[in-house]
Motif scaffolding. Structure first.
Motif, mmCIF file in Angstrom:
data_model
loop_
_atom_site.group_PDB
_atom_site.id
_atom_site.type_symbol
_atom_site.label_atom_id
_atom_site.label_comp_id
_atom_site.label_asym_id
_atom_site.label_seq_id
_atom_site.Cartn_x
_atom_site.Cartn_y
_atom_site.Cartn_z
ATOM 1 N N ASP A 165 -8.158 5.538 4.120
ATOM 2 C CA ASP A 165 -8.150 5.483 2.647
ATOM 3 C C ASP A 165 -9.446 4.846 2.134
ATOM 4 N N HIS A 208 -0.848 6.223 -8.188
ATOM 5 C CA HIS A 208 -1.241 6.243 -6.783
ATOM 6 C C HIS A 208 -0.572 7.371 -5.987
ATOM 7 N N HIS A 265 0.831 -1.202 0.000
ATOM 8 C CA HIS A 265 0.000 0.000 0.000
ATOM 9 C C HIS A 265 0.869 1.257 0.000
ATOM 10 N N LYS A 281 -3.578 6.507 -1.282
ATOM 11 C CA LYS A 281 -2.865 5.636 -0.336
ATOM 12 C C LYS A 281 -2.054 6.438 0.691
ATOM 13 N N TYR A 321 -8.149 4.676 -1.486
ATOM 14 C CA TYR A 321 -7.429 3.412 -1.413
ATOM 15 C C TYR A 321 -6.874 3.057 -2.781
ATOM 16 N N HIS A 323 2.150 4.209 -3.121
ATOM 17 C CA HIS A 323 2.052 5.667 -2.959
ATOM 18 C C HIS A 323 3.347 6.342 -3.423
ATOM 19 N N THR A 326 -4.942 1.297 6.611
ATOM 20 C CA THR A 326 -5.589 1.712 5.357
ATOM 21 C C THR A 326 -7.034 2.157 5.607
#
Length: 199
Positions: A193, A180, A170, A184, A199, A174, A190
């Motif tokens: 998000d 992303h 995750h 994230k 997310y 980012h 998470t």
């Protein structure tokens, strides 16, 4: 710690540059005793029983996870359109994106984290009063400690735990996926998000 190819110079003044580097273990060294002290101090109050302390501790941790998300999404990724904007962004968070493998600029230096933590503590006390702020703020500070340790681990440790691997993926998306970059934002969780559809 001195500059190295993995941890380049950030400030011209030598002592300031050294202070800008912090090993990850200083975070639990400083914040675990503070969190435990707050929790034990809170339990000294007659009104605070263990179940209530557990609930308020968890509530403080939840509030931290929200603060983590909001700070990362807003302040840390804010680039003011001014002459000082790029430098401010670099000092706050851009350094981490530019020098992603610098293991000494991954956690906040204790002087800065204690100053910011004190401001949050005063806010908690003003909102919750002298009795309930202790166990709640204990959860908040514990959440901060977990965040910084998890953040370090996602960049520098190889663990096989499924929960950790999901968080690592995750967070690294980012950093390394242009798709992303504006998503994230949670690091230790998470949850937000999912709530805010980033997310």
């Amino acid at each position: 710690m001195r500059e190295s190819p993995q941890s380049p110079r950030m400030f011209e003044t030598e002592w300031i540059d050294r202070l800008s580097r912090t090993p990850w273990w200083t975070v639990p060294l400083v914040w675990l005793p503070i969190s435990l002290f707050l929790l034990v101090s809170g339990l000294q109050h007659d009104a605070v029983r263990l179940p209530a302390a557990a609930v308020t501790f968890a509530g403080g941790w939840l509030v931290w996870s929200f603060a983590e998300y909001v700070l990362h999404r807003t302040l840390f990724h804010w680039k003011p359109k001014t002459s000082w904007g790029p430098r401010m962004h670099f000092l706050l968070h851009g350094v981490h994106h530019d020098w992603v493998f610098d293991q000494y600029r991954l956690v906040m230096p204790p002087a800065a984290s204690i100053l910011i933590g004190t401001a949050f503590g005063l806010m908690f006390r003003a909102l919750l009063g002298p009795t309930w702020f202790l166990t709640t703020f204990a959860g908040f500070t514990f959440g901060y400690m977990v965040y910084d340790v998890v953040h370090y681990a996602t960049h520098h440790l190889k663990l096989s735990n499924r929960w950790f691997l999901a968080l690592k993926k995750h967070h690294l998306l980012h950093h390394h996926s242009p798709r992303h970059a504006d998503r994230k934002f949670g690091v230790s969780s998470t949850l937000w998000d999912h709530v805010f559809r980033t997310y």
